[in-house]
Motif scaffolding. Structure first.
Motif, PDB file in Angstrom:
ATOM      1  N   THR A   1       0.839  -0.933   0.343  1.00  0.00           N
ATOM      2  CA  THR A   1      -0.090  -0.036  -0.064  1.00  0.00           C
ATOM      3  C   THR A   1       0.751   1.329   0.220  1.00  0.00           C
ATOM      4  OG1 THR A   1       0.073  -0.018   2.550  1.00  0.00           O
ATOM      5  CG2 THR A   1      -2.014  -1.160   1.331  1.00  0.00           C
ATOM      6  N   TRP A   2       0.089   2.338  -0.181  1.00  0.00           N
ATOM      7  CA  TRP A   2       1.126   3.644  -0.068  1.00  0.00           C
ATOM      8  C   TRP A   2       1.395   3.941   1.150  1.00  0.00           C
ATOM      9  CZ3 TRP A   2       1.684   7.364  -4.041  1.00  0.00           C
ATOM     10  CH2 TRP A   2       2.080   8.295  -3.678  1.00  0.00           C
ATOM     11  N   ASP A   3       0.970   3.570   2.265  1.00  0.00           N
ATOM     12  CA  ASP A   3       1.564   3.716   3.477  1.00  0.00           C
ATOM     13  C   ASP A   3       2.981   2.950   3.838  1.00  0.00           C
ATOM     14  OD1 ASP A   3      -0.885   2.117   3.757  1.00  0.00           O
ATOM     15  OD2 ASP A   3       0.075   1.469   5.642  1.00  0.00           O
ATOM     16  N   HIS A   4       2.681   1.677   3.307  1.00  0.00           N
ATOM     17  CA  HIS A   4       3.955   0.579   2.999  1.00  0.00           C
ATOM     18  C   HIS A   4       5.028   1.256   2.424  1.00  0.00           C
ATOM     19  CE1 HIS A   4       5.427  -3.562   2.241  1.00  0.00           C
ATOM     20  NE2 HIS A   4       5.970  -3.317   3.300  1.00  0.00           N
ATOM     21  N   PHE A   5       4.813   1.514   1.510  1.00  0.00           N
ATOM     22  CA  PHE A   5       5.855   2.326   0.461  1.00  0.00           C
ATOM     23  C   PHE A   5       6.474   3.420   1.118  1.00  0.00           C
ATOM     24  CE2 PHE A   5       6.509   4.749  -3.477  1.00  0.00           C
ATOM     25  CZ  PHE A   5       7.762   4.288  -4.014  1.00  0.00           C
ATOM     26  N   ALA A   6       5.448   4.443   1.837  1.00  0.00           N
ATOM     27  CA  ALA A   6       5.977   5.776   2.124  1.00  0.00           C
ATOM     28  C   ALA A   6       6.948   5.459   3.451  1.00  0.00           C
ATOM     29  CB  ALA A   6       4.981   6.472   2.916  1.00  0.00           C
ATOM     30  N   ALA A   7       6.702   4.370   4.324  1.00  0.00           N
ATOM     31  CA  ALA A   7       7.435   3.777   5.439  1.00  0.00           C
ATOM     32  C   ALA A   7       8.834   3.179   5.143  1.00  0.00           C
ATOM     33  CB  ALA A   7       6.567   2.863   6.356  1.00  0.00           C
ATOM     34  N   GLU A   8       8.770   2.519   4.053  1.00  0.00           N
ATOM     35  CA  GLU A   8       9.892   1.364   3.664  1.00  0.00           C
ATOM     36  C   GLU A   8      10.661   1.549   2.563  1.00  0.00           C
ATOM     37  OE1 GLU A   8       9.107  -2.569   4.555  1.00  0.00           O
ATOM     38  OE2 GLU A   8       7.767  -2.097   6.307  1.00  0.00           O
ATOM     39  N   ALA A   9      10.196   2.418   1.507  1.00  0.00           N
ATOM     40  CA  ALA A   9      10.946   2.596   0.200  1.00  0.00           C
ATOM     41  C   ALA A   9      12.167   3.691   0.490  1.00  0.00           C
ATOM     42  CB  ALA A   9       9.905   3.287  -0.488  1.00  0.00           C
ATOM     43  N   THR A  10      13.203   3.376  -0.290  1.00  0.00           N
ATOM     44  CA  THR A  10      14.176   4.356  -0.174  1.00  0.00           C
ATOM     45  C   THR A  10      13.860   5.692  -0.785  1.00  0.00           C
ATOM     46  OG1 THR A  10      14.965   3.742  -2.524  1.00  0.00           O
ATOM     47  CG2 THR A  10      15.856   2.472  -0.540  1.00  0.00           C
ATOM     48  N   ASP A  11      14.726   6.682  -0.567  1.00  0.00           N
ATOM     49  CA  ASP A  11      14.252   8.159  -1.248  1.00  0.00           C
ATOM     50  C   ASP A  11      14.325   7.982  -2.696  1.00  0.00           C
ATOM     51  OD1 ASP A  11      14.071   8.925   1.413  1.00  0.00           O
ATOM     52  OD2 ASP A  11      15.885  10.361   1.154  1.00  0.00           O
ATOM     53  N   ALA A  12      15.390   6.884  -3.179  1.00  0.00           N
ATOM     54  CA  ALA A  12      15.281   7.005  -4.834  1.00  0.00           C
ATOM     55  C   ALA A  12      14.110   6.430  -5.276  1.00  0.00           C
ATOM     56  CB  ALA A  12      16.642   6.043  -4.988  1.00  0.00           C
ATOM     57  N   GLU A  13      13.470   5.425  -4.482  1.00  0.00           N
ATOM     58  CA  GLU A  13      12.237   4.786  -5.059  1.00  0.00           C
ATOM     59  C   GLU A  13      11.282   5.718  -5.095  1.00  0.00           C
ATOM     60  OE1 GLU A  13      12.373  -0.089  -4.139  1.00  0.00           O
ATOM     61  OE2 GLU A  13      12.510   1.312  -2.184  1.00  0.00           O
TER      62      GLU A  13
ATOM     63  N   ASN B   1      -6.094   3.027  -3.888  1.00  0.00           N
ATOM     64  CA  ASN B   1      -6.500   2.412  -3.161  1.00  0.00           C
ATOM     65  C   ASN B   1      -6.063   1.669  -2.061  1.00  0.00           C
ATOM     66  OD1 ASN B   1      -9.129   3.316  -4.445  1.00  0.00           O
ATOM     67  ND2 ASN B   1      -9.037   1.626  -5.910  1.00  0.00           N
ATOM     68  N   ALA B   2      -6.250   1.424  -0.695  1.00  0.00           N
ATOM     69  CA  ALA B   2      -5.564   0.682   0.081  1.00  0.00           C
ATOM     70  C   ALA B   2      -6.671  -0.067   1.138  1.00  0.00           C
ATOM     71  CB  ALA B   2      -4.732   1.639   0.999  1.00  0.00           C
ATOM     72  N   GLY B   3      -6.243  -1.390   1.158  1.00  0.00           N
ATOM     73  CA  GLY B   3      -7.053  -2.049   2.314  1.00  0.00           C
ATOM     74  C   GLY B   3      -8.690  -2.173   1.979  1.00  0.00           C
ATOM     75  N   GLU B   4      -9.380  -2.689   2.927  1.00  0.00           N
ATOM     76  CA  GLU B   4     -10.534  -2.990   2.653  1.00  0.00           C
ATOM     77  C   GLU B   4     -11.643  -1.769   2.412  1.00  0.00           C
ATOM     78  OE1 GLU B   4     -12.041  -5.494   5.931  1.00  0.00           O
ATOM     79  OE2 GLU B   4     -14.161  -5.398   5.315  1.00  0.00           O
ATOM     80  N   ASP B   5     -11.366  -0.861   3.290  1.00  0.00           N
ATOM     81  CA  ASP B   5     -12.327   0.262   2.857  1.00  0.00           C
ATOM     82  C   ASP B   5     -11.981   1.079   1.514  1.00  0.00           C
ATOM     83  OD1 ASP B   5     -14.007  -0.263   5.190  1.00  0.00           O
ATOM     84  OD2 ASP B   5     -13.417   1.496   6.285  1.00  0.00           O
ATOM     85  N   GLY B   6     -10.783   0.805   1.167  1.00  0.00           N
ATOM     86  CA  GLY B   6     -10.268   1.547  -0.192  1.00  0.00           C
ATOM     87  C   GLY B   6     -10.655   0.629  -1.361  1.00  0.00           C
ATOM     88  N   VAL B   7     -11.141  -0.564  -1.096  1.00  0.00           N
ATOM     89  CA  VAL B   7     -11.591  -1.508  -1.810  1.00  0.00           C
ATOM     90  C   VAL B   7     -10.212  -1.937  -2.922  1.00  0.00           C
ATOM     91  CG1 VAL B   7     -13.368  -2.234  -3.493  1.00  0.00           C
ATOM     92  CG2 VAL B   7     -13.730  -0.338  -1.880  1.00  0.00           C
ATOM     93  N   GLN B   8      -9.119  -2.192  -2.304  1.00  0.00           N
ATOM     94  CA  GLN B   8      -8.065  -2.505  -3.000  1.00  0.00           C
ATOM     95  C   GLN B   8      -7.987  -3.838  -3.325  1.00  0.00           C
ATOM     96  OE1 GLN B   8      -4.292  -2.134  -0.826  1.00  0.00           O
ATOM     97  NE2 GLN B   8      -3.057  -2.456  -2.619  1.00  0.00           N
TER      98      GLN B   8
END
Ligand code: AMP
Length: 126
Positions: free
Chosen positions: A54-66, A97-104
């Motif tokens: 999800t977006w929050d996963h990416f925001a938390a763990e991706a590198t600045d380059a990614e 979209n992320a997760g259940e309420d986001g209907v991902q």
């Protein structure tokens, strides 16, 4: 909370070349292809190559380059479909979209780039 990434999801298979797609753009860390069931004349999905759910996963763990590569890939896709308001295009909408309420439906981060017609309300009122 840690995310468990399912490497059998359909976008992981597209990234590995196991199933075909209508590719639009590939960069060092990102990949873009047309949605198989378009909801607008232009409907492109932009995904990171990394295993992010999800977006929050990416925001938390991706590198600045990614992160930078992904943001620029989304902007490039808007340009490629002729939707950039700065170039005289009619604009576009981004949806992640992320997760259940986001209907991902697909558990690999993707940003929908929608363009080519007036897109109406952001969310159906109810
Ligand atoms: P979401 O509900 O945000 O997870 O959206 C998933 C999107 O993936 C939907 O718009 C589907 O039409 C699209 N999709 C599913 N399978 C494929 C595929 N093989 N190639 C391109 N787009 C796909």
């Amino acid at each position: 909370m840690a995310y468990a990434y399912d490497d059998q999801n359909i976008f992981a298979k597209i990234l590995r070349g196991e199933i075909p797609c209508d590719k639009l753009l590939e960069t060092e860390h990102s990949f873009a292809f047309r949605d198989i069931a378009p909801k607008a004349p232009e409907h492109v999905l932009v995904i990171p190559k990394g295993a992010y759910v999800t977006w929050d996963h990416f925001a938390a763990e991706a590198t600045d380059a990614e992160l930078a590569d992904f943001a620029r890939a989304v902007g490039k896709v808007a340009e490629m479909v002729g939707a950039r308001p700065g170039d005289g295009g009619n604009g576009f909408r981004l949806i992640a979209n992320a997760g259940e309420d986001g209907v991902q439906e697909v558990p690999h981060l993707h940003v929908h780039v929608l363009a080519g017609r007036p897109l109406g309300w952001m969310v159906q009122p109810r």
